[in-house]
Design a protein around this motif. Structure first.
Motif, short mmCIF file in Angstrom:
data_model
loop_
_atom_site.label_atom_id
_atom_site.label_comp_id
_atom_site.label_asym_id
_atom_site.label_seq_id
_atom_site.Cartn_x
_atom_site.Cartn_y
_atom_site.Cartn_z
N GLN A 1 -6.39 -6.40 -0.74
CA GLN A 1 -5.23 -6.26 -1.60
C GLN A 1 -4.69 -4.85 -1.37
O GLN A 1 -5.42 -3.89 -1.45
CB GLN A 1 -5.64 -6.39 -3.06
N VAL A 2 -3.40 -4.77 -1.11
CA VAL A 2 -2.82 -3.47 -0.78
C VAL A 2 -2.04 -2.95 -1.98
O VAL A 2 -1.00 -3.48 -2.30
CB VAL A 2 -1.85 -3.63 0.40
N PRO A 3 -2.50 -1.92 -2.64
CA PRO A 3 -1.78 -1.47 -3.83
C PRO A 3 -0.51 -0.71 -3.43
O PRO A 3 -0.35 -0.28 -2.30
CB PRO A 3 -2.76 -0.53 -4.52
N GLU A 4 0.37 -0.55 -4.39
CA GLU A 4 1.64 0.12 -4.11
C GLU A 4 1.42 1.60 -3.87
O GLU A 4 0.72 2.25 -4.62
CB GLU A 4 2.55 0.00 -5.33
N GLU A 5 2.09 2.13 -2.90
CA GLU A 5 1.96 3.55 -2.61
C GLU A 5 3.26 4.22 -2.95
O GLU A 5 4.32 3.65 -2.77
CB GLU A 5 1.72 3.74 -1.11
N TYR A 6 3.20 5.42 -3.38
CA TYR A 6 4.43 6.17 -3.62
C TYR A 6 5.04 6.53 -2.28
O TYR A 6 4.42 7.22 -1.50
CB TYR A 6 4.13 7.42 -4.44
N PRO A 7 6.22 6.04 -1.99
CA PRO A 7 6.73 6.20 -0.62
C PRO A 7 7.23 7.59 -0.27
O PRO A 7 7.31 7.94 0.89
CB PRO A 7 7.86 5.19 -0.54
N TYR A 8 7.60 8.37 -1.24
CA TYR A 8 8.16 9.68 -0.89
C TYR A 8 7.08 10.72 -0.87
O TYR A 8 6.17 10.70 -1.67
CB TYR A 8 9.22 10.10 -1.90
N GLU B 1 1.80 -11.63 1.62
CA GLU B 1 1.89 -10.23 1.99
C GLU B 1 2.89 -9.49 1.10
O GLU B 1 2.72 -8.33 0.78
CB GLU B 1 2.31 -10.09 3.44
N MET B 2 3.95 -10.19 0.68
CA MET B 2 4.93 -9.55 -0.18
C MET B 2 4.42 -9.33 -1.59
O MET B 2 5.03 -8.60 -2.36
CB MET B 2 6.22 -10.37 -0.25
N VAL B 3 3.32 -9.99 -1.96
CA VAL B 3 2.73 -9.66 -3.25
C VAL B 3 1.44 -8.88 -3.04
O VAL B 3 0.48 -9.01 -3.79
CB VAL B 3 2.47 -10.90 -4.13
N SER B 4 1.45 -8.08 -2.02
CA SER B 4 0.37 -7.14 -1.72
C SER B 4 -0.97 -7.74 -1.39
O SER B 4 -1.99 -7.14 -1.66
CB SER B 4 0.11 -6.18 -2.88
N GLU C 1 9.27 16.69 -1.14
CA GLU C 1 10.72 16.50 -0.88
C GLU C 1 11.53 16.52 -2.15
O GLU C 1 11.07 15.94 -3.13
CB GLU C 1 10.94 15.16 -0.17
#
Lengths: 186, 145
Positions: free
Chosen positions: A175-182, A145-148, A186
């Protein structure tokens, strides 16, 4: 200087600190025993072992990546190979083999011939539903899970129940790609 | 100076050793840094001439795909970057004459593993508060410079 090549499981296993195998087995046995006494319900114990494994897995992945120097795996097949050959060797001292790939390459089985966690262990009749090594399934799930990769990990064959080997089935859900968290404003 | 971010953009660590000019407040600074790196990674992956498959710009990427940049240099500083497949990003901003710091970043990642990940009192995703880690890191980085 080019980055170092990935190290084999044996090389790393020789370098990391090791604990006595019996100590490891006995400690794990004591944990399971205590969980059975505290929780009494076999299903609960299974779930708890899985949760503990998950918590271990999310930290283990960083250690694995740092020591083994594997580059990012391009697909699930490579990932499974890396876990079986390098990961298991590095942390448990045994290698697993990868078999039973399904048609789209999203599900495979890791087969362990011997498993240090279950030396000297026998399951009594009162605990027949227990997955004694469920912690391992949690570890694999947490680490992936930590490697998506969201996966589902289940035991297919378990020697303590009379089968001839340990077989863990790892199924890739997505597979969960990285999302921009902000948020953008803002 | 140095930043460590996790995959969700939480700044796990910020250290500075020699920063003469401070432009933004800390929160803004971290967000800006994270945003910058995220966009740079995305951009470098999309502009990669050797990669066959390209998504549209702005499509989130798996941490494994695409090429990853490792440093950029301006006339006043050099920024070196390393990202692990688990999303931990380590950034080091140094003097522009510094050589290739990839091995050092890897070593710092190892330190992170030893002192932070293995610490049972540390919860993943929160800022790092380990004195031992700070001390060892300090010693190592001063030794580099």
């Amino acid at each position: 200087m080019p980055p170092a090549a990935p190290r084999s499981g044996d090389a790393i296993f020789a370098n990391v600190e090791r604990v006595n195998a019996e100590l490891f087995t006995l400690t794990y046995g004591a944990i399971v025993r205590q969980l059975l006494t505290d929780l009494e319900e076999v299903e609960e114990v299974n779930k708890q072992l899985d949760q503990m494994g998950y918590n271990i897995g999310i930290r283990l992945i960083d250690e694995f990546l740092a020591k083994s120097n594997v580059s990012r795996c391009v697909d699930f097949k490579e990932t499974a190979e890396a876990i079986a050959k390098v990961g298991f060797k590095m942390f448990l001292g045994v290698t697993a083999s990868v078999t039973n790939w399904d048609a789209d390459g999203t599900s495979c089985s890791l087969v362990l011939e011997d498993n240090p966690l279950v030396d000297f262990v026998e399951l009594p009749d009162t605990c027949q539903g227990l997955y004694y090594c469920n912690i391992l399934s949690g570890v694999v799930r947490g680490a992936l899970e930590m490697v998506s990769m969201k996966t589902e990990v289940t035991w297919i064959r378990d020697m303590l129940r009379g089968d001839d080997a340990y077989e863990l089935q790892v199924k890739l859900l997505k597979q969960v790609p990285e999302e921009y968290p902000y948020k953008d404003d803002e | 100076m140095m930043y460590v971010f996790n995959r969700n953009g939480v700044c796990l660590l910020y250290r500075e050793w020699n920063r003469p000019l401070r432009t933004l407040n800390a929160q803004q600074d971290h967000k800006l840094m994270f945003g910058l790196l995220f966009s740079l990674k995305s951009l470098t992956a999309k502009m990669d001439p050797t990669n066959a498959e390209k998504g549209n710009l702005g499509v989130p990427q798996l941490p494994g795909q695409g090429c990853s940049f490792h440093s950029f240099r301006t006339n006043t500083y050099k920024l070196s970057f390393m990202e692990s497949p688990s999303g931990i990003k380590i950034i080091l901003v140094t003097h522009p004459g510094t050589g290739d710091l990839r091995e050092s970043l890897k070593y710092i990642y190892n330190l992170y593993v030893e002192y932070v990940v293995k610490n049972p009192l540390y919860s993943p995703g929160t800022p790092i508060r380990s004195e031992l880690f700070d001390k060892t890191l300090d010693q190592y980085v001063r030794g580099l410079g």
